[in-house]
Each structure stands twice: as C-alpha cells, then as structure tokens.
Design a protein around this motif. Structure first.
Motif, PDB file in Angstrom:
ATOM      1  N   ARG A  78      18.537   1.119  -9.158  1.00 32.60           N
ATOM      2  CA  ARG A  78      18.319   2.557  -9.333  1.00 32.60           C
ATOM      3  C   ARG A  78      17.834   2.866 -10.750  1.00 32.60           C
ATOM      4  O   ARG A  78      16.861   3.593 -10.943  1.00 32.60           O
ATOM      5  N   LEU A  79      18.478   2.302 -11.737  1.00 36.05           N
ATOM      6  CA  LEU A  79      18.072   2.547 -13.124  1.00 36.05           C
ATOM      7  C   LEU A  79      16.653   2.045 -13.389  1.00 36.05           C
ATOM      8  O   LEU A  79      15.855   2.731 -14.036  1.00 36.05           O
ATOM      9  N   ARG A  80      16.351   0.859 -12.872  1.00 36.58           N
ATOM     10  CA  ARG A  80      15.009   0.287 -13.101  1.00 36.58           C
ATOM     11  C   ARG A  80      13.926   1.113 -12.429  1.00 36.58           C
ATOM     12  O   ARG A  80      12.885   1.383 -13.019  1.00 36.58           O
ATOM     13  N   VAL A  81      14.154   1.508 -11.191  1.00 39.62           N
ATOM     14  CA  VAL A  81      13.113   2.240 -10.470  1.00 39.62           C
ATOM     15  C   VAL A  81      12.985   3.675 -10.965  1.00 39.62           C
ATOM     16  O   VAL A  81      11.881   4.233 -11.005  1.00 39.62           O
ATOM     17  N   GLU A  82      14.087   4.275 -11.385  1.00 41.40           N
ATOM     18  CA  GLU A  82      13.999   5.628 -11.953  1.00 41.40           C
ATOM     19  C   GLU A  82      13.245   5.616 -13.276  1.00 41.40           C
ATOM     20  O   GLU A  82      12.577   6.597 -13.615  1.00 41.40           O
ATOM     21  N   ALA A  83      13.319   4.523 -14.012  1.00 42.64           N
ATOM     22  CA  ALA A  83      12.599   4.414 -15.281  1.00 42.64           C
ATOM     23  C   ALA A  83      11.085   4.447 -15.081  1.00 42.64           C
ATOM     24  O   ALA A  83      10.342   4.778 -16.009  1.00 42.64           O
ATOM     25  N   ILE A  84      10.621   4.122 -13.865  1.00 38.92           N
ATOM     26  CA  ILE A  84       9.189   4.183 -13.584  1.00 38.92           C
ATOM     27  C   ILE A  84       8.862   5.338 -12.630  1.00 38.92           C
ATOM     28  O   ILE A  84       7.814   5.357 -11.996  1.00 38.92           O
ATOM     29  N   GLY A  85       9.790   6.294 -12.540  1.00 38.44           N
ATOM     30  CA  GLY A  85       9.538   7.506 -11.769  1.00 38.44           C
ATOM     31  C   GLY A  85       9.896   7.442 -10.299  1.00 38.44           C
ATOM     32  O   GLY A  85       9.473   8.290  -9.515  1.00 38.44           O
ATOM     33  N   GLY A  86      10.682   6.462  -9.895  1.00 37.82           N
ATOM     34  CA  GLY A  86      11.021   6.301  -8.485  1.00 37.82           C
ATOM     35  C   GLY A  86      12.460   6.620  -8.158  1.00 37.82           C
ATOM     36  O   GLY A  86      13.174   7.222  -8.964  1.00 37.82           O
ATOM     37  N   ALA A  87      12.872   6.196  -6.966  1.00 33.78           N
ATOM     38  CA  ALA A  87      14.222   6.468  -6.497  1.00 33.78           C
ATOM     39  C   ALA A  87      14.668   5.419  -5.494  1.00 33.78           C
ATOM     40  O   ALA A  87      13.839   4.768  -4.851  1.00 33.78           O
TER      41      ALA A  87
END
Length: 122
Positions: A78-87
C-alpha cells in the motif's frame, strides 16, 4: 473485461495467482499468509509496483489466515503503490482475516469491497 493469467507462486501453504484485468493487477492468495509464506505474496506485489502498476486488487476469498507479517506485506505494498499515485483494494475477506484488520485498525487504510467484482468495478 480482458482477463489474462499472468503467473502463480506457491509455497505449500500459500498459493498466489496473479492476473491482469485491464489496468489492474489482481492477486488471489489461497491458504495461509504468515511469516513463513509472506514472500510468496510480497514478491509479485513488489514486481507489479516496480512495473508501474498503480491499481492492485487482492482477492481474499480463499485466504484462510493472515498474521501480522502478512498484514505488513499488504501495508508495505500500500505504501509503495500510494507513493506512485495508486491504491490497494481488498476484496471478499473471510471473517477470520477481516478480524485481523479490525483489531489493528488496518481496515481504515485500505479500500475494502465485499466481492471481487465490486473491486474491479470501483
């Protein structure tokens, strides 16, 4: 929707199927997600994020157990994908798995869906 099997990983007690549905990577873990099996899910999640996939759906319908290590795998993704604008979206959690998320408060940081179809339509 275009559904295509991308791959699987297996470590005895946990099997993870990965497929692409449109622009979404769908992960279907089956079995027990714990400190012995966490890498079976962590590796394909990380590979998807590394490839630039920004929408991850975890179909939890066949996930029988999840301990704190498994929860940390999902939180890390979650943290990694949110860092690139995802979810990260979680779908169809069994009561025993949902309880871990309720107890820890982790349910508040994920988008939860009752079914996989709902997660894919969101």
């Amino acid at each position: 929707m275009d559904r295509e099997a991308v791959g699987t990983a297996d470590l005895g007690r946990l099997r993870v199927e990965v497929r692409q549905v449109g622009h979404t990577a769908v992960f279907t873990p089956s079995g027990e997600l714990d400190h012995h099996t966490a890498d079976v899910l962590a590796e394909p999640l990380g590979a998807a994020v590394d490839a630039g996939v920004t929408r991850l759906v975890i179909d939890c319908a066949n996930l029988a157990f999840c301990d704190s290590t498994g929860l940390n795998v999902l939180l890390g993704a979650r943290l990694r994908v949110e860092a690139i604008g995802g979810a990260v979206h979680l779908a169809a959690m069994r009561p025993t798995v949902a309880r871990v998320f309720e107890i820890t408060g982790a349910e508040a940081v994920f988008t939860l869906h009752d079914t996989l179809d709902q997660a894919l339509q969101d």
